[in-house]
Every structure is written in structure tokens, then in C-alpha cells.
Design an enzyme around this catalytic site. Structure first.
Site, PDB file in Angstrom:
ATOM      1  N   ASN A  85      74.724  95.987  90.328  1.00  0.00           N
ATOM      2  CA  ASN A  85      73.681  97.000  89.584  1.00  0.00           C
ATOM      3  C   ASN A  85      72.787  97.489  90.610  1.00  0.00           C
ATOM      4  O   ASN A  85      72.335  96.677  91.349  1.00  0.00           O
ATOM      5  CB  ASN A  85      73.111  96.398  88.369  1.00  0.00           C
ATOM      6  N   HIS A 102      75.584  97.504  95.956  1.00  0.00           N
ATOM      7  CA  HIS A 102      75.649  98.742  95.673  1.00  0.00           C
ATOM      8  C   HIS A 102      74.418  99.356  95.970  1.00  0.00           C
ATOM      9  O   HIS A 102      74.251 100.652  95.673  1.00  0.00           O
ATOM     10  CB  HIS A 102      76.256  99.334  94.612  1.00  0.00           C
TER      11      HIS A 102
END
Length: 244
Positions: A85, A102
Site C-alpha cells: 500500500n 510500492h
């Protein structure tokens, strides 16, 4: 003492009001007027259509930047976490060592060639003028008419579909944590991204037991899997009950 590694996905942040990616209200079900999400979330789109890219990113992710962590993030705050997330909720819950594999919505980087060393800066989202969104975003991200310029323009700190893991996203550290783990627990992830496949391959190679926490878990071709068919919050409630 077991060295447990938690790898979390969008399901963990769902209770904070952040849509999952592949549900009916998910990010990947909503594109722009002319492009699919898989086309929008690319480095190629950032370079060729920066206004479209930044507007899409702003509406789909930045509008959730002020949401708070939920009880799952709080429980994970002292745990060994790699999250897919970008919402930064693990940090808001007090986890100072989590890896955001990410990227993070609250940060930006200079536009650079992938693999090059660079810095992360606080994103200028609070300065955006929504009444003139496209113009404001381009100005804040220092993108002129000719498009993004390396070393000058800013880019959201997010790993896009046509990019690859580098040490900007702490991939070497993430792999080290995987190899060092005695147990890997996947929470709220659909196993549809490279980092979960990487962890699964390492688990198979080292015979590391894994657990999957999800109401509808993906079936994995691996013998040492325990499935917990429940939400992340239900799982931690069980853990708390066992600890008390």
C-alpha cells in the site's frame, strides 16, 4: 523466537475507507475518460500525458491522504512489515521500520532514470488548487509544455506498471527480510503483484511456512500454507484473544 514477516495488501487498509484495487469500487475498475487504469498508472503516461496522469493520480489516491490507520495498522505497528500500500498508514500507526515497497502517496522524487540514486521529498498536495487542477499540478510538479525534465520535474513516489523494483523502493532490504523470515504472513493481498510472487518463491526455496489471511484467499501451489478465511481485523482479534 520466530522472525515473522507480514506482507500486507489493500485489504488491510479497506477498514480505513480506502478502496481496494480489484473490488467493485476498486482503483483498477476506474480509469479516465479515455484510458484504462493499467494505461494511466505508467511511466509512459507520466511522460507523454503528464496532465492526465497527475489528475488521475490525484483523484484516485491523493484524495485519501488524510485517512487514518485502523486497528490492523495499530496491531502491526511493532511488527516486521512490508506493505504494497502507498497510503502510509503503517507509519501513521507508529511503525518506523515498515517498507513501502510500492512507494508512498505523501512523497515525491525528482524525475530520474530508474536505478539512479535520488531523494524523496514531501509531496506538495496541500498546495494544489482544485479549481484549476491540471494547471496547478503541472506547476507544482515543475512540468513544462515539453513534458517532464529529468532532474527538474517531480514524480509521485510510486512504482508504476511499466517500472521495476529498485533500491529506491528498498527492494534489497525487502528481499533480505524475506530470506531471514521463519514465517511469512500475507494479509489482504490477492497475490497479483511481483512482490508477493517473489516472497512465495523464497518461501518455497527455503521451506518457510506461510499463512494467508483473506476472506477469499488465492489458492497457492505450496504445501506449507495455512489459510485464515477471514478479514485482517478478525485475524488480529483472534491473535489478541490468544495472547490474553
Amino acid at each position: 523466537m520466530l522472525q515473522t514477516l507480514y506482507i500486507t495488501g489493500a485489504g488491510v487498509s479497506a477498514e480505513s475507507g480506502i478502496p481496494t484495487f480489484r473490488g467493485e469500487d476498486g482503483f483498477w475498475t476506474i480509469g479516465s475518460a479515455n484510458y484504462t487504469p493499467q494505461e494511466m498508472a505508467t511511466r509512459a503516461m507520466y511522460k507523454s500525458q503528464p496532465s492526465e496522469f497527475l489528475k488521475w493520480y490525484y483523484h484516485r489516491f491523493v484524495t485519501y491522504r488524510n485517512h487514518g490507520p485502523n486497528q490492523v495498522h495499530q496491531w502491526l505497528s511493532d511488527k516486521n512489515v512490508i506493505t504494497q500500500n502507498i497510503d502510509g498508514l503503517d507509519g501513521k500507526a507508529g511503525n518506523n521500520h515498515f517498507i513501502a515497497i510500492h512507494g508512498r502517496v505523501d512523497q515525491v522524487t525528482p524525475f530520474h532514470t530508474q536505478g539512479e540514486s535520488t531523494e524523496c521529498y514531501t509531496a506538495p498536495w496541500d498546495e494544489v488548487d482544485e479549481s484549476r487542477l491540471a494547471e496547478s499540478l503541472l506547476a507544482l510538479f515543475k512540468i513544462a509544455r515539453r513534458g517532464p525534465e529529468k532532474g527538474v520535474s517531480l514524480k509521485p513516489y510510486v512504482l508504476l506498471f511499466d517500472e521495476y523494483y529498485t533500491d529506491l523502493y528498498r527492494i534489497s532490504e525487502a528481499q533480505s527480510r524475506m530470506y531471514a523470515a521463519d514465517r511469512i504472513i500475507f494479509m489482504g493481498t490477492s497475490f497479483s503483484v511481483n512482490i508477493t510472487q517473489m516472497a512465495l518463491e523464497i518461501a518455497r526455496h527455503k521451506a518457510i511456512p506461510i499463512e494467508v489471511v483473506d476472506p477469499n484467499p488465492a489458492h497457492l501451489l505450496y504445501e506449507q500454507v495455512t489459510y485464515h478465511r477471514m478479514t485482517a481485523s478478525e485475524y488480529i482479534a483472534n491473535c489478541k484473544a490468544e495472547e490474553s
